[in-house]
Design an enzyme around this catalytic site. Structure first.
Site, PDB file in Angstrom:
ATOM      1  N   GLY A  12       0.827  -1.207   0.000  1.00  0.00           N
ATOM      2  CA  GLY A  12       0.000   0.000   0.000  1.00  0.00           C
ATOM      3  C   GLY A  12       0.858   1.251   0.000  1.00  0.00           C
ATOM      4  O   GLY A  12       0.533   2.250   0.633  1.00  0.00           O
ATOM      5  N   SER A  14       1.497   3.229  -2.503  1.00  0.00           N
ATOM      6  CA  SER A  14       1.187   4.208  -3.552  1.00  0.00           C
ATOM      7  C   SER A  14       0.597   5.499  -3.003  1.00  0.00           C
ATOM      8  O   SER A  14       0.743   6.555  -3.607  1.00  0.00           O
ATOM      9  CB  SER A  14       0.226   3.597  -4.578  1.00  0.00           C
ATOM     10  OG  SER A  14      -0.831   2.921  -3.929  1.00  0.00           O
ATOM     11  N   ARG A  15      -0.095   5.391  -1.861  1.00  0.00           N
ATOM     12  CA  ARG A  15      -0.815   6.580  -1.354  1.00  0.00           C
ATOM     13  C   ARG A  15      -0.725   6.653   0.169  1.00  0.00           C
ATOM     14  O   ARG A  15      -0.340   5.694   0.821  1.00  0.00           O
ATOM     15  CB  ARG A  15      -2.302   6.481  -1.728  1.00  0.00           C
ATOM     16  CG  ARG A  15      -2.569   6.671  -3.182  1.00  0.00           C
ATOM     17  CD  ARG A  15      -4.061   6.678  -3.469  1.00  0.00           C
ATOM     18  NE  ARG A  15      -4.650   5.356  -3.413  1.00  0.00           N
ATOM     19  CZ  ARG A  15      -5.716   5.035  -2.682  1.00  0.00           C
ATOM     20  NH1 ARG A  15      -6.301   5.959  -1.945  1.00  0.00           N
ATOM     21  NH2 ARG A  15      -6.195   3.811  -2.680  1.00  0.00           N
ATOM     22  N   SER A 142      -4.403  -0.434  14.006  1.00  0.00           N
ATOM     23  CA  SER A 142      -5.254   0.752  14.179  1.00  0.00           C
ATOM     24  C   SER A 142      -5.740   0.825  15.618  1.00  0.00           C
ATOM     25  O   SER A 142      -5.889  -0.216  16.271  1.00  0.00           O
ATOM     26  CB  SER A 142      -6.474   0.657  13.256  1.00  0.00           C
ATOM     27  OG  SER A 142      -7.447   1.622  13.622  1.00  0.00           O
ATOM     28  N   TYR A 155     -13.150  -4.508  10.396  1.00  0.00           N
ATOM     29  CA  TYR A 155     -11.860  -3.803  10.436  1.00  0.00           C
ATOM     30  C   TYR A 155     -11.200  -3.950  11.816  1.00  0.00           C
ATOM     31  O   TYR A 155      -9.998  -4.262  11.918  1.00  0.00           O
ATOM     32  CB  TYR A 155     -12.127  -2.336  10.111  1.00  0.00           C
ATOM     33  CG  TYR A 155     -10.926  -1.439   9.993  1.00  0.00           C
ATOM     34  CD1 TYR A 155     -10.120  -1.467   8.856  1.00  0.00           C
ATOM     35  CD2 TYR A 155     -10.616  -0.527  11.001  1.00  0.00           C
ATOM     36  CE1 TYR A 155      -9.029  -0.612   8.736  1.00  0.00           C
ATOM     37  CE2 TYR A 155      -9.543   0.337  10.890  1.00  0.00           C
ATOM     38  CZ  TYR A 155      -8.744   0.299   9.754  1.00  0.00           C
ATOM     39  OH  TYR A 155      -7.678   1.153   9.643  1.00  0.00           O
ATOM     40  N   ALA A 157     -11.691  -6.281  14.022  1.00  0.00           N
ATOM     41  CA  ALA A 157     -11.274  -7.677  14.213  1.00  0.00           C
ATOM     42  C   ALA A 157      -9.966  -7.938  13.472  1.00  0.00           C
ATOM     43  O   ALA A 157      -9.041  -8.561  14.008  1.00  0.00           O
ATOM     44  CB  ALA A 157     -12.370  -8.624  13.725  1.00  0.00           C
ATOM     45  N   LYS A 159      -7.686  -5.707  12.591  1.00  0.00           N
ATOM     46  CA  LYS A 159      -6.582  -4.935  13.172  1.00  0.00           C
ATOM     47  C   LYS A 159      -6.155  -5.511  14.524  1.00  0.00           C
ATOM     48  O   LYS A 159      -4.968  -5.481  14.868  1.00  0.00           O
ATOM     49  CB  LYS A 159      -6.974  -3.460  13.295  1.00  0.00           C
ATOM     50  CG  LYS A 159      -7.175  -2.749  11.937  1.00  0.00           C
ATOM     51  CD  LYS A 159      -5.933  -2.821  11.069  1.00  0.00           C
ATOM     52  CE  LYS A 159      -5.972  -1.875   9.880  1.00  0.00           C
ATOM     53  NZ  LYS A 159      -4.799  -2.039   9.000  1.00  0.00           N
ATOM     54  N   ILE A 188      -6.079   9.631  10.829  1.00  0.00           N
ATOM     55  CA  ILE A 188      -5.017  10.244  10.025  1.00  0.00           C
ATOM     56  C   ILE A 188      -5.625  10.787   8.732  1.00  0.00           C
ATOM     57  O   ILE A 188      -6.468  10.126   8.105  1.00  0.00           O
ATOM     58  CB  ILE A 188      -3.938   9.182   9.672  1.00  0.00           C
ATOM     59  CG1 ILE A 188      -3.454   8.429  10.927  1.00  0.00           C
ATOM     60  CG2 ILE A 188      -2.764   9.833   8.942  1.00  0.00           C
ATOM     61  CD1 ILE A 188      -2.818   9.259  12.015  1.00  0.00           C
TER      62      ILE A 188
HETATM   63  P1  NDP Z   1      -5.415   4.754   1.777  1.00  0.00           P
HETATM   64  O1  NDP Z   1      -6.806   4.297   1.475  1.00  0.00           O
HETATM   65  O2  NDP Z   1      -5.081   6.195   1.622  1.00  0.00           O
HETATM   66  O3  NDP Z   1      -4.361   3.885   0.920  1.00  0.00           O
HETATM   67  C1  NDP Z   1      -4.488   2.506   0.904  1.00  0.00           C
HETATM   68  C2  NDP Z   1      -3.270   1.903   0.268  1.00  0.00           C
HETATM   69  O4  NDP Z   1      -3.387   0.459   0.314  1.00  0.00           O
HETATM   70  C3  NDP Z   1      -3.139   2.251  -1.197  1.00  0.00           C
HETATM   71  O5  NDP Z   1      -1.767   2.309  -1.490  1.00  0.00           O
HETATM   72  C4  NDP Z   1      -3.797   1.071  -1.899  1.00  0.00           C
HETATM   73  O6  NDP Z   1      -3.329   0.865  -3.246  1.00  0.00           O
HETATM   74  C5  NDP Z   1      -3.344  -0.064  -1.017  1.00  0.00           C
HETATM   75  N1  NDP Z   1      -4.193  -1.257  -1.058  1.00  0.00           N
HETATM   76  C6  NDP Z   1      -5.526  -1.345  -0.803  1.00  0.00           C
HETATM   77  N2  NDP Z   1      -5.951  -2.616  -0.943  1.00  0.00           N
HETATM   78  C7  NDP Z   1      -4.867  -3.345  -1.309  1.00  0.00           C
HETATM   79  C8  NDP Z   1      -4.651  -4.707  -1.630  1.00  0.00           C
HETATM   80  N3  NDP Z   1      -5.654  -5.601  -1.597  1.00  0.00           N
HETATM   81  N4  NDP Z   1      -3.409  -5.108  -1.985  1.00  0.00           N
HETATM   82  C9  NDP Z   1      -2.386  -4.222  -2.031  1.00  0.00           C
HETATM   83  N5  NDP Z   1      -2.521  -2.917  -1.735  1.00  0.00           N
HETATM   84  C10 NDP Z   1      -3.749  -2.486  -1.382  1.00  0.00           C
HETATM   85  O7  NDP Z   1      -5.143   4.240   3.284  1.00  0.00           O
HETATM   86  P2  NDP Z   1      -4.336   4.939   4.477  1.00  0.00           P
HETATM   87  O8  NDP Z   1      -3.039   5.438   4.001  1.00  0.00           O
HETATM   88  O9  NDP Z   1      -5.253   5.834   5.213  1.00  0.00           O
HETATM   89  O10 NDP Z   1      -4.108   3.664   5.438  1.00  0.00           O
HETATM   90  C11 NDP Z   1      -2.934   2.883   5.407  1.00  0.00           C
HETATM   91  C12 NDP Z   1      -3.004   1.865   6.532  1.00  0.00           C
HETATM   92  O11 NDP Z   1      -3.166   2.542   7.770  1.00  0.00           O
HETATM   93  C13 NDP Z   1      -4.183   0.902   6.414  1.00  0.00           C
HETATM   94  O12 NDP Z   1      -3.823  -0.381   6.856  1.00  0.00           O
HETATM   95  C14 NDP Z   1      -5.197   1.506   7.369  1.00  0.00           C
HETATM   96  O13 NDP Z   1      -6.100   0.541   7.847  1.00  0.00           O
HETATM   97  C15 NDP Z   1      -4.287   2.031   8.461  1.00  0.00           C
HETATM   98  N6  NDP Z   1      -4.903   3.069   9.267  1.00  0.00           N
HETATM   99  C16 NDP Z   1      -5.324   4.247   8.718  1.00  0.00           C
HETATM  100  C17 NDP Z   1      -5.929   5.213   9.505  1.00  0.00           C
HETATM  101  C18 NDP Z   1      -6.410   6.512   8.966  1.00  0.00           C
HETATM  102  O14 NDP Z   1      -7.031   7.255   9.715  1.00  0.00           O
HETATM  103  N7  NDP Z   1      -6.170   6.858   7.711  1.00  0.00           N
HETATM  104  C19 NDP Z   1      -6.144   4.978  10.944  1.00  0.00           C
HETATM  105  C20 NDP Z   1      -5.641   3.723  11.412  1.00  0.00           C
HETATM  106  C21 NDP Z   1      -5.046   2.809  10.597  1.00  0.00           C
HETATM  107  P3  NDP Z   1      -3.964   1.727  -4.495  1.00  0.00           P
HETATM  108  O15 NDP Z   1      -3.400   3.125  -4.365  1.00  0.00           O
HETATM  109  O16 NDP Z   1      -3.463   1.022  -5.689  1.00  0.00           O
HETATM  110  O17 NDP Z   1      -5.447   1.677  -4.324  1.00  0.00           O
END
Ligand code: NDP
Length: 247
Positions: A12, A14-15, A142, A155, A157, A159, A188
């Site tokens: 993950g 990319s973003r 999380s 989610y 469960a 995490k 975040i």
């Molecule tokens: P985003 O939705 O901004 O980004 C998700 C990233 O995961 C993207 O790079 C996406 O790829 C990739 N991704 C999604 N599904 C898959 C998959 N099946 N296989 C491979 N890559 C995948 O998420 P965040 O940056 O907000 O979150 C990142 C992590 O932090 C997550 O695990 C989230 O649960 C955790 N988190 C986030 C919080 C928040 O408030 N934002 C709070 C607590 C935890 P693509 O760009 O190609 O779609």
């Protein structure tokens, strides 16, 4: 292992949080690979940003919930960059809904990406990490996994499961010089939270003693530290990076 050439792999990447972590890891690893689900343009942008920081970089489309795809993609990283020393399991999705209305399919999908995905990644890198005598695994969990959250049975469960996974692999790999830790972010600012309505976000901030949402950089700073030699004596830890939300 300060002078050792190191390969980092961030799922993950990319973003959002994963991208910020990948960029932070360019400080501790000279080769950084990212996996992404489908957003090729964003993945290529992360690669450019990594190269601008002097790292060799590679992006591979790989659904972490697909065990076969994970094995193939980790092999691709191994062929290009050698064995993985630092693995960050960050890829995650949400499919929120009150339990009364949550389908089994939505429950399983979220567990399959967030939790099974981390397991597939760890399995694919395990042997290399064991052999290297130095390594880092960091799982992005999380606060939902610690506190529970209405509408997030799937989610929370997944995490919470990542925390049990973290502590178990930490015990298994400790004698090999591999540390395994988890970060629990609070709210975040990323695409994931951008879809939440303003009222919910305002309410969330009221529960954060530091009085603001976190940034991806807040998580990346902690991740960079845990993946560095500075954190040699930290394993099995669950670090909240949440502005004090869970204490
Ligand atoms: P985003 O939705 O901004 O980004 C998700 C990233 O995961 C993207 O790079 C996406 O790829 C990739 N991704 C999604 N599904 C898959 C998959 N099946 N296989 C491979 N890559 C995948 O998420 P965040 O940056 O907000 O979150 C990142 C992590 O932090 C997550 O695990 C989230 O649960 C955790 N988190 C986030 C919080 C928040 O408030 N934002 C709070 C607590 C935890 P693509 O760009 O190609 O779609």
């Amino acid at each position: 292992m300060t002078n050792m050439s190191k390969t980092a792999l961030v799922t993950g990447g990319s973003r959002g949080i994963g991208r910020a972590i990948a960029l932070a890891l360019a400080e501790v690893a000279d080769k950084v690979a990212i996996f992404y689900a489908g957003n090729q343009a964003a993945a290529e942008d992360t690669v450019k940003a990594l190269e601008a920081r002097g790292a060799q970089a590679l992006a591979i489309q790989c659904d972490v919930s697909d065990e076969t795809a994970v094995k193939a993609a980790v092999n691709q990283v191994r062929e290009a960059f050698g064995p993985v020393h630092i693995l960050v399991n960050n890829a995650g999705i949400t499919k929120d809904g009150l339990t009364l209305r949550m389908s089994a399919a939505d429950f399983e999908k979220v567990v399959s990406v967030n939790l099974n995905g981390a397991f597939h990644m760890i399995s694919a890198c395990y042997r290399d990490l064991m052999k290297a005598g130095w390594g880092r695994i960091l799982n992005i969990s999380s606060v939902s996994g610690l506190m529970g959250n209405p509408g997030q049975a799937n989610y929370a469960a997944a995490k919470a499961g990542m925390i049990g996974l973290t502590k178990t692999i930490a015990r298994e790999l400790a004698s090999r010089g591999v540390t395994v830790n988890a970060i629990c972010p609070g709210f975040i600012e990323t695409d994931m939270t951008a879809s939440m309505n303003q009222e919910t976000l305002d309410q969330a901030v009221k529960n954060v003693p530091l009085g603001r949402l976190g940034t991806a950089q807040d998580i990346a700073s902690a991740a960079g530290f845990l993946c560095s030699d500075q954190a040699n004596y930290i394993t099995g830890a669950v670090l909240q990076v949440d502005g004090g939300m869970y204490m």
